[in-house]
Design a protein around this motif. Sequence first.
Motif, PDB file in Angstrom:
ATOM      1  N   ILE A 175      37.925  28.501  38.832  1.00 12.45           N
ATOM      2  CA  ILE A 175      38.528  29.413  39.823  1.00 12.45           C
ATOM      3  C   ILE A 175      37.738  30.243  40.772  1.00 12.45           C
ATOM      4  N   HIS A 176      37.747  29.902  41.901  1.00  6.36           N
ATOM      5  CA  HIS A 176      36.898  30.369  42.978  1.00  6.36           C
ATOM      6  C   HIS A 176      37.455  32.012  43.337  1.00  6.36           C
ATOM      7  N   SER A 177      37.247  32.830  42.514  1.00  2.00           N
ATOM      8  CA  SER A 177      37.770  34.240  42.380  1.00  2.00           C
ATOM      9  C   SER A 177      37.311  35.262  43.549  1.00  2.00           C
ATOM     10  N   MET A 178      36.286  34.758  44.406  1.00  2.00           N
ATOM     11  CA  MET A 178      35.700  35.494  45.508  1.00  2.00           C
ATOM     12  C   MET A 178      36.726  35.863  46.606  1.00  2.00           C
ATOM     13  N   TYR A 179      37.680  34.913  46.678  1.00  2.00           N
ATOM     14  CA  TYR A 179      38.757  34.772  47.532  1.00  2.00           C
ATOM     15  C   TYR A 179      39.713  35.852  47.743  1.00  2.00           C
ATOM     16  N   PHE A 180      39.995  36.431  46.389  1.00  2.00           N
ATOM     17  CA  PHE A 180      40.910  37.597  46.457  1.00  2.00           C
ATOM     18  C   PHE A 180      40.199  38.888  46.579  1.00  2.00           C
ATOM     19  N   LYS A 181      40.391  39.694  47.433  1.00  2.00           N
ATOM     20  CA  LYS A 181      40.058  40.831  48.012  1.00  2.00           C
ATOM     21  C   LYS A 181      40.001  41.945  46.985  1.00  2.00           C
ATOM     22  N   GLN A 182      41.026  42.191  46.215  1.00  2.00           N
ATOM     23  CA  GLN A 182      41.347  43.345  45.344  1.00  2.00           C
ATOM     24  C   GLN A 182      41.267  42.801  43.952  1.00  2.00           C
ATOM     25  N   ARG A 183      39.772  42.674  43.655  1.00  3.33           N
ATOM     26  CA  ARG A 183      39.474  41.909  42.260  1.00  3.33           C
ATOM     27  C   ARG A 183      39.872  43.057  41.212  1.00  3.33           C
ATOM     28  N   PHE A 184      39.929  44.215  41.484  1.00  2.15           N
ATOM     29  CA  PHE A 184      39.974  45.390  40.513  1.00  2.15           C
ATOM     30  C   PHE A 184      41.264  46.210  40.790  1.00  2.15           C
ATOM     31  N   ALA A 185      42.114  45.556  41.252  1.00  8.01           N
ATOM     32  CA  ALA A 185      43.258  46.300  41.627  1.00  8.01           C
ATOM     33  C   ALA A 185      44.243  46.703  40.309  1.00  8.01           C
ATOM     34  N   SER A 186      44.868  47.564  40.390  1.00  8.57           N
ATOM     35  CA  SER A 186      45.652  48.093  39.115  1.00  8.57           C
ATOM     36  C   SER A 186      46.861  47.299  39.079  1.00  8.57           C
ATOM     37  N   LEU A 187      47.789  47.344  38.205  1.00 12.50           N
ATOM     38  CA  LEU A 187      49.197  46.826  38.034  1.00 12.50           C
ATOM     39  C   LEU A 187      50.126  47.241  39.181  1.00 12.50           C
ATOM     40  N   PRO A 188      50.101  48.596  39.174  1.00 13.51           N
ATOM     41  CA  PRO A 188      50.968  49.168  40.309  1.00 13.51           C
ATOM     42  C   PRO A 188      50.436  48.650  41.800  1.00 13.51           C
ATOM     43  N   ALA A 189      49.492  48.481  41.973  1.00 14.68           N
ATOM     44  CA  ALA A 189      48.897  48.268  43.243  1.00 14.68           C
ATOM     45  C   ALA A 189      49.180  46.589  43.448  1.00 14.68           C
ATOM     46  N   LEU A 190      48.991  45.890  42.397  1.00 17.40           N
ATOM     47  CA  LEU A 190      49.433  44.300  42.445  1.00 17.40           C
ATOM     48  C   LEU A 190      50.887  44.215  42.600  1.00 17.40           C
ATOM     49  N   LEU A 191      51.787  45.098  42.131  1.00 19.52           N
ATOM     50  CA  LEU A 191      53.387  44.990  42.416  1.00 19.52           C
ATOM     51  C   LEU A 191      53.663  45.074  43.931  1.00 19.52           C
ATOM     52  N   GLY A 192      52.857  45.727  44.722  1.00 24.68           N
ATOM     53  CA  GLY A 192      53.106  46.007  46.013  1.00 24.68           C
ATOM     54  C   GLY A 192      52.470  44.775  46.876  1.00 24.68           C
ATOM     55  N   THR A 193      51.298  43.889  46.425  1.00 21.78           N
ATOM     56  CA  THR A 193      50.837  43.037  47.285  1.00 21.78           C
ATOM     57  C   THR A 193      50.852  41.700  46.489  1.00 21.78           C
TER      58      THR A 193
END
Length: 167
Positions: A58-76
């Motif tokens: 998995i080429h992880s560098m393409y997701f800009k919010q690598r350290f996003a919290s669960l609440p932040a991910l729910l919005g994006t």
Amino acid sequence: MARVLLDGLRLVDPAVQDLGTPGMTPVLAIERALEVLLRQCFMETFSDILIKPPSVKIHSMYFKQRFASLPALLGTNHETWYPEITVATRPEDSFDDVDLASSSMDLVPIIYGGGISRIFLLKKKTAEAPNESRAEDQSHQARKRGDSSHIGPPLPGHSASTSDSKF
């Protein structure tokens, strides 16, 4: 044509279990679960022709919010781009097409512009036949190496075979 079915519900339990680990981020937990799911699904689909287990990167560098919290991910939401799956088979078992389907998760095409979009790209790399003047054992080694099929999108700036899947 081989059909690979990716069931997004199979991501939930492993990701939740990983989230209980100190220092684990939601994005990393999702990507670890996705890597295992892809390996298992391709192993199940191609089990009768594999010469070694599928390789998943998995080429992880393409997701800009690598350290996003669960609440932040729910919005994006979370999107993983460019998973690369390598399936090694004998040359006589190589394949030219795969039917990639999903349930409980979206496989969204990447739009490159100019009317070009892809969910995945299948590239095939066949072991070269040895020089006819070489010994018979070299011919046998080339047959053992077999074919490698890469399922995934081409990475920008890379010539390596990868897949166009955007999860």
